[in-house]
Write a protein that holds these residues in place. Structure first.
Motif, PDB file in Angstrom:
ATOM      1  N   ARG A  70      37.225  23.687   3.986  1.00  0.00           N
ATOM      2  CA  ARG A  70      36.320  22.543   3.814  1.00  0.00           C
ATOM      3  C   ARG A  70      34.895  22.866   4.271  1.00  0.00           C
ATOM      4  N   VAL A  71      34.756  23.667   5.300  1.00  0.00           N
ATOM      5  CA  VAL A  71      33.439  23.950   5.874  1.00  0.00           C
ATOM      6  C   VAL A  71      33.279  25.468   6.013  1.00  0.00           C
ATOM      7  N   PRO A  72      32.911  26.153   4.935  1.00  0.00           N
ATOM      8  CA  PRO A  72      32.742  27.604   5.008  1.00  0.00           C
ATOM      9  C   PRO A  72      31.712  27.996   6.063  1.00  0.00           C
ATOM     10  N   TYR A  73      31.956  29.092   6.729  1.00  0.00           N
ATOM     11  CA  TYR A  73      31.062  29.540   7.795  1.00  0.00           C
ATOM     12  C   TYR A  73      29.699  29.949   7.246  1.00  0.00           C
ATOM     13  N   GLN A  74      28.651  29.505   7.932  1.00  0.00           N
ATOM     14  CA  GLN A  74      27.299  29.928   7.596  1.00  0.00           C
ATOM     15  C   GLN A  74      26.441  29.854   8.850  1.00  0.00           C
ATOM     16  N   ALA A  75      25.861  31.004   9.235  1.00  0.00           N
ATOM     17  CA  ALA A  75      25.008  31.040  10.424  1.00  0.00           C
ATOM     18  C   ALA A  75      23.743  30.214  10.197  1.00  0.00           C
ATOM     19  N   ILE A  76      23.313  29.494  11.206  1.00  0.00           N
ATOM     20  CA  ILE A  76      22.132  28.645  11.068  1.00  0.00           C
ATOM     21  C   ILE A  76      20.884  29.470  10.763  1.00  0.00           C
ATOM     22  N   SER A  77      20.859  30.717  11.206  1.00  0.00           N
ATOM     23  CA  SER A  77      19.694  31.577  10.999  1.00  0.00           C
ATOM     24  C   SER A  77      19.586  32.097   9.571  1.00  0.00           C
ATOM     25  N   GLU A  78      20.623  31.918   8.760  1.00  0.00           N
ATOM     26  CA  GLU A  78      20.640  32.482   7.414  1.00  0.00           C
ATOM     27  C   GLU A  78      20.556  31.421   6.325  1.00  0.00           C
ATOM     28  N   ARG A  79      20.248  30.180   6.690  1.00  0.00           N
ATOM     29  CA  ARG A  79      20.192  29.093   5.708  1.00  0.00           C
ATOM     30  C   ARG A  79      18.785  28.922   5.152  1.00  0.00           C
ATOM     31  N   SER A  80      18.721  28.250   4.026  1.00  0.00           N
ATOM     32  CA  SER A  80      17.421  27.847   3.509  1.00  0.00           C
ATOM     33  C   SER A  80      16.791  26.899   4.519  1.00  0.00           C
ATOM     34  N   PRO A  81      15.502  27.072   4.806  1.00  0.00           N
ATOM     35  CA  PRO A  81      14.865  26.249   5.843  1.00  0.00           C
ATOM     36  C   PRO A  81      14.787  24.774   5.460  1.00  0.00           C
ATOM     37  N   LEU A  82      15.013  23.916   6.446  1.00  0.00           N
ATOM     38  CA  LEU A  82      14.847  22.476   6.290  1.00  0.00           C
ATOM     39  C   LEU A  82      13.539  22.061   6.962  1.00  0.00           C
ATOM     40  N   LYS A  83      12.973  20.963   6.499  1.00  0.00           N
ATOM     41  CA  LYS A  83      11.731  20.470   7.095  1.00  0.00           C
ATOM     42  C   LYS A  83      11.848  18.972   7.346  1.00  0.00           C
ATOM     43  N   LEU A  84      11.555  18.574   8.575  1.00  0.00           N
ATOM     44  CA  LEU A  84      11.515  17.159   8.913  1.00  0.00           C
ATOM     45  C   LEU A  84      10.137  16.584   8.573  1.00  0.00           C
ATOM     46  N   PRO A  85      10.054  15.310   8.266  1.00  0.00           N
ATOM     47  CA  PRO A  85       8.762  14.699   7.930  1.00  0.00           C
ATOM     48  C   PRO A  85       7.744  14.861   9.059  1.00  0.00           C
ATOM     49  N   GLY A  86       6.484  15.085   8.665  1.00  0.00           N
ATOM     50  CA  GLY A  86       5.409  15.177   9.643  1.00  0.00           C
ATOM     51  C   GLY A  86       5.492  16.372  10.554  1.00  0.00           C
ATOM     52  N   GLY A  87       6.271  17.368  10.163  1.00  0.00           N
ATOM     53  CA  GLY A  87       6.407  18.554  10.996  1.00  0.00           C
ATOM     54  C   GLY A  87       7.211  18.321  12.263  1.00  0.00           C
ATOM     55  N   ALA A  88       8.022  17.271  12.289  1.00  0.00           N
ATOM     56  CA  ALA A  88       8.841  16.979  13.474  1.00  0.00           C
ATOM     57  C   ALA A  88       9.824  18.114  13.746  1.00  0.00           C
ATOM     58  N   ARG A  89      10.204  18.232  14.993  1.00  0.00           N
ATOM     59  CA  ARG A  89      11.117  19.296  15.401  1.00  0.00           C
ATOM     60  C   ARG A  89      12.577  18.862  15.451  1.00  0.00           C
TER      61      ARG A  89
ATOM     62  N   TYR B 199      18.546  14.794   4.714  1.00  0.00           N
ATOM     63  CA  TYR B 199      19.223  16.051   4.393  1.00  0.00           C
ATOM     64  C   TYR B 199      19.511  16.162   2.903  1.00  0.00           C
ATOM     65  N   LEU B 200      20.028  15.105   2.305  1.00  0.00           N
ATOM     66  CA  LEU B 200      20.327  15.152   0.872  1.00  0.00           C
ATOM     67  C   LEU B 200      19.047  15.350   0.064  1.00  0.00           C
ATOM     68  N   GLY B 201      17.951  14.760   0.532  1.00  0.00           N
ATOM     69  CA  GLY B 201      16.674  14.966  -0.133  1.00  0.00           C
ATOM     70  C   GLY B 201      16.215  16.413  -0.043  1.00  0.00           C
ATOM     71  N   GLN B 202      16.452  17.030   1.102  1.00  0.00           N
ATOM     72  CA  GLN B 202      16.102  18.443   1.280  1.00  0.00           C
ATOM     73  C   GLN B 202      16.930  19.328   0.350  1.00  0.00           C
ATOM     74  N   ILE B 203      18.214  19.018   0.241  1.00  0.00           N
ATOM     75  CA  ILE B 203      19.094  19.793  -0.635  1.00  0.00           C
ATOM     76  C   ILE B 203      18.679  19.640  -2.096  1.00  0.00           C
ATOM     77  N   ALA B 204      18.352  18.411  -2.478  1.00  0.00           N
ATOM     78  CA  ALA B 204      17.929  18.165  -3.868  1.00  0.00           C
ATOM     79  C   ALA B 204      16.634  18.911  -4.175  1.00  0.00           C
ATOM     80  N   THR B 205      15.699  18.905  -3.237  1.00  0.00           N
ATOM     81  CA  THR B 205      14.430  19.612  -3.436  1.00  0.00           C
ATOM     82  C   THR B 205      14.653  21.103  -3.565  1.00  0.00           C
TER      83      THR B 205
END
Length: 303
Positions: free
Chosen positions: A13-32, A291-297
């Motif tokens: 159900r949840v294949p392994y993927q290291a956080i360092s190897e994913r496509s980058p996500l961005k929060l609005p306004g450059g939030a952390r 998150y879904l918006g990031q994936i769609a983009t």
């Protein structure tokens, strides 16, 4: 044949993927970091064994009704919950309200206050019992969704199983029922997809670390543990969020953190978090939509 069809349900159900190897996500306004609070409201019946106990039974023999342990929980709904409402409301914060379906009637006044405060309601089982002990999971999920929809006018998008328990079929049943995200898979600092037989669910980062059941009821840490541990958790995720955004969960229960000797430390934790720039105080649904918006983009850009 998929991993789920082969029977490797959990890992499939949840294949392994290291956080360092994913496509980058961005929060609005450059939030952390996005921080969400989950207030858990449960219906404990005094005629049944208590999900948690603070006082062991005399001579080690469980007795029903279990008045002292039921009353321990009941204090949270009579008093502790209202402290949460004040702490969050005075800071302009909204919680995600994980509620047993049966609690919508048993604690109607508290649920009404949460709805009036515009908290997000998510399913937390119909009664506070592990999913493995539910005779008909599909019916329990349906009854919970119906109870919340009847109460709020809107079906819940999220789900937190009692005790974070799931059988091999729970995720499939939740997806079939229309649930969009779950809290049970505490395995990441970012949302991740969960495969089911019909469609994808999303795991929103939840916590067994900044969770008062673990800190106060299980580990029996000092009253200020939610501040000490929560502050350290936030500071590290905030630091890491400068490169890759993180999600932090704060999970609280009225009968635990809502008591007089702990509530002040929760206030101090929120004030510490709110003293930083680049912080989004969101609900689970807001994290999901981001998150879904990031994936769609990312999908559009890949085409």
């Amino acid at each position: 044949m998929s991993e789920i069809e082969k029977g490797s349900t959990v890992e499939g159900r949840v294949p392994y993927q290291a956080i360092s190897e994913r496509s980058p996500l961005k929060l609005p306004g450059g939030a952390r970091i996005a921080v969400w609070t989950i207030v858990n409201v449960e219906h404990w019946r005094p005629t049944a064994p208590m999900p948690r106990t603070v006082l062991p039974p005399p001579m080690g023999q469980p007795l029903l009704p279990d008045i002292p342990n039921w009353a321990w929980h009941e204090y949270g709904m009579r008093v502790g919950f209202w402290r949460f409402l004040d702490v969050l409301g005075s800071r302009g914060l909204r919680a995600t309200f994980a509620v047993n379906g049966s609690a919508c009637r048993a604690y109607e006044r508290a649920c009404r206050a949460a709805h009036d405060a515009k908290w997000e309601f998510i399913g937390h089982g119909f009664v506070q019992k592990p999913m493995h002990r539910i005779e008909d999971q599909s019916a329990a999920i349906f009854d919970t969704i119906r109870a919340i929809k009847d109460f709020t006018g809107t079906a819940p998008r999220g789900w937190e199983s009692p005790g974070l328990t799931e059988t091999d079929e729970t995720a499939d049943l939740l997806a079939e029922a229309g649930i969009e995200y779950v809290c049970d898979w505490v395995l990441d600092d970012q949302p991740v997809p969960i495969r089911t037989k019909t469609r994808s669910l999303t795991s929103i980062p939840y916590t067994v670390e900044i969770n008062d059941v673990v800190m106060s009821a299980v580990q029996q840490q000092p009253s200020d543990e939610i501040l000490r541990r929560g502050r350290d958790q936030f500071d590290r995720l905030y630091l890491e969020g400068a490169k890759r955004p993180r999600v932090m969960a704060i999970s609280i229960h009225p009968y635990l953190t809502g008591v007089p000797h702990r509530i002040g430390y929760l206030e101090k934790l929120y004030d510490h978090i709110l003293g930083h720039d680049g912080v989004l105080m969101w609900t689970g649904a807001e994290i999901l939509d981001w998150y879904l918006g990031q994936i769609a983009t990312a999908s559009i850009q890949a085409e």
